[in-house]
Motif scaffolding. Structure first.
Motif, PDB file in Angstrom:
ATOM      1  N   UNK A  41     -32.386 -36.106  53.756  1.00 52.00           N
ATOM      2  CA  UNK A  41     -33.752 -36.034  53.213  1.00 52.00           C
ATOM      3  C   UNK A  41     -34.777 -36.502  54.240  1.00 52.00           C
ATOM      4  N   UNK A  42     -34.459 -37.577  54.972  1.00 55.69           N
ATOM      5  CA  UNK A  42     -35.371 -38.058  56.012  1.00 55.69           C
ATOM      6  C   UNK A  42     -35.516 -37.016  57.116  1.00 55.69           C
ATOM      7  N   UNK A  43     -34.392 -36.414  57.512  1.00 52.27           N
ATOM      8  CA  UNK A  43     -34.415 -35.393  58.561  1.00 52.27           C
ATOM      9  C   UNK A  43     -35.224 -34.173  58.126  1.00 52.27           C
ATOM     10  N   UNK A  44     -35.024 -33.728  56.893  1.00 51.06           N
ATOM     11  CA  UNK A  44     -35.766 -32.564  56.389  1.00 51.06           C
ATOM     12  C   UNK A  44     -37.262 -32.851  56.332  1.00 51.06           C
ATOM     13  N   UNK A  45     -37.636 -34.090  55.980  1.00 46.15           N
ATOM     14  CA  UNK A  45     -39.059 -34.464  55.952  1.00 46.15           C
ATOM     15  C   UNK A  45     -39.650 -34.423  57.359  1.00 46.15           C
ATOM     16  N   UNK A  46     -38.870 -34.860  58.358  1.00 47.88           N
ATOM     17  CA  UNK A  46     -39.339 -34.785  59.746  1.00 47.88           C
ATOM     18  C   UNK A  46     -39.553 -33.336  60.159  1.00 47.88           C
ATOM     19  N   UNK A  47     -38.560 -32.489  59.874  1.00 43.60           N
ATOM     20  CA  UNK A  47     -38.659 -31.071  60.249  1.00 43.60           C
ATOM     21  C   UNK A  47     -39.878 -30.433  59.579  1.00 43.60           C
ATOM     22  N   UNK A  48     -40.094 -30.719  58.308  1.00 44.20           N
ATOM     23  CA  UNK A  48     -41.261 -30.179  57.600  1.00 44.20           C
ATOM     24  C   UNK A  48     -42.560 -30.680  58.217  1.00 44.20           C
TER      25      UNK A  48
END
Length: 126
Positions: A41-48
């Motif tokens: 979830x943290x990684x996906x938030x960074x990518x977004x």
């Protein structure tokens, strides 16, 4: 070289990055330094955040349960600060590099190391 080798030799091994991770754009973890677990979830938030940084600006950059105040974003880099430390996140073609620093490391030194590895991986097709 394995992905873990990039963490051990190029990022943390440089002496200018305290903790590091290499993540897939889908949030998967490719490699990480000991004790530094960036969630999907943290990684996906960074990518977004590379395309729409408004959420990161409002709620911060999160990595391994830590929250960093978002200082600057663009389409390939995110920068954050927490106390006397901080975070640098660099997007490549297929991955996201995350590096943190503490009070013993100058922010520019950490940023330079993470960004240079990002440039190398982009030039190599990753």
């Amino acid at each position: 070289m394995s992905w873990q080798g990039y963490i051990d030799n190029n990022l943390v091994g440089s002496g200018f990055v305290k903790q590091a991770a290499i993540l897939g754009l889908d949030g998967s973890q490719w490699a990480t330094s000991s004790g530094f677990a960036v969630s999907a979830a943290e990684a996906k938030a960074m990518v977004a955040g590379f395309t729409d940084p408004s959420n990161l600006r409002a709620s911060g950059i999160r990595a391994s349960g830590e929250k960093y105040m978002c200082l600057r974003t663009d389409d390939s880099s995110l920068y954050g600060k927490k106390g006397s430390g901080g975070i640098c996140v660099v997007k490549t073609i297929q991955a996201v590099l995350v590096g943190t620093y503490d009070e013993s490391i100058q922010p520019g030194q950490c940023n330079s190391v993470v960004e240079k590895l990002g440039d190398y991986l982009r030039n190599s097709g990753y």
